[in-house]
Scaffold this active site. Structure first.
Site, PDB file in Angstrom:
ATOM      1  N   ASP A  50       0.863  -1.163   0.000  1.00 13.88           N
ATOM      2  CA  ASP A  50       0.000   0.000   0.000  1.00 13.88           C
ATOM      3  C   ASP A  50       0.912   1.229   0.000  1.00 13.88           C
ATOM      4  OD1 ASP A  50      -2.409   1.582   0.402  1.00 13.88           O
ATOM      5  OD2 ASP A  50      -1.800   1.761   2.504  1.00 13.88           O
ATOM      6  N   ASP A  99      -0.238   5.051   0.861  1.00  9.75           N
ATOM      7  CA  ASP A  99      -0.510   6.110   1.828  1.00  9.75           C
ATOM      8  C   ASP A  99      -0.498   5.585   3.257  1.00  9.75           C
ATOM      9  OD1 ASP A  99      -0.965   8.074  -0.239  1.00  9.75           O
ATOM     10  OD2 ASP A  99      -2.846   7.025  -0.634  1.00  9.75           O
TER      11      ASP A  99
END
Length: 217
Positions: free
Chosen positions: A7, A9
């Site tokens: 991922d 953020d």
């Protein structure tokens, strides 16, 4: 060779690239900064609570880009990444990426942010392959709309499975690193899930499932 999936953020970077880009659009004079950032904060709070309709956030955040040429936006993003994003990259994230690369793993970033941000940020980190929210282009200009399945919650799994099929890959031995409860569907699908600076819901699930919990700084 196994997949190492990240991922973006609040996982690779200490922040959310979409919100940071919203602030950059305010700096560039594309929006009324105070009003725009207030609404951005409201929507991101809903994301943190697992209550956000991603379609709503994308409609909001892409509106200032509608009608702008792709190459012009890319030029602004190219300045934004080293100036704003690079200082926020976790040292532990850089080390983990390097470790997987040394092991010969195939690196992939999958994010619920727009591809106009995710692809150049990943490239800055030396990762060429990304799955992100795709944006509609009309004659080389952004329409302000998305297209295809959004890489959010179960949509990440859907998009990843399609990508795996097209690439002749599997999830055997795959790792996935994420901070968010919204990524539980994908975390549950891989061989090696890692909770990175997890939110409370993900932390509770990770502890119950005995997943590794990482504190990246």
């Amino acid at each position: 060779m196994a997949l190492a999936i990240f991922d973006l953020d609040e996982t690779l970077i200490n922040g959310d690239c979409a919100s940071l880009w919203s602030r950059e659009m305010a700096r560039l004079g594309w929006v009324d900064g105070e009003c725009f950032m207030q609404r951005d904060a409201q929507l991101m709070a809903a994301y943190g609570e697992g209550k956000l309709a991603m379609e709503d956030y994308m409609a909001f955040s892409l509106a200032p880009m509608a009608g702008r040429a792709r190459h012009a936006v890319a030029s602004d993003v190219a300045d934004f990444v080293p100036a704003v994003i690079d200082p926020l990259v976790y040292a532990d994230a850089r080390a983990t990426i390097a470790r997987h690369r040394s092991a010969g793993d195939r690196l992939l970033v999958i994010s619920a942010s727009g591809v106009h941000l995710v692809a150049p940020i990943a490239a800055h980190l030396g990762i060429d392959e990304v799955l992100a929210i795709d944006l509609e282009l009309l004659d080389g200009h952004f329409s302000g709309r998305t297209e295809g399945v959004l890489t959010y919650r179960e949509g990440k799994v859907t998009r990843l499975l399609t990508w795996l099929d097209s690439e002749g890959e599997t999830l055997e031995g795959a790792s996935f690193y994420s901070d968010s409860r919204n990524d539980l569907p994908l975390l549950c699908a891989v061989s090696h899930p890692y909770a990175v600076n997890p939110d409370p819901v993900l932390l509770a699930h990770a502890q119950q499932a005995r997943w590794p919990v990482l504190s990246w700084r």
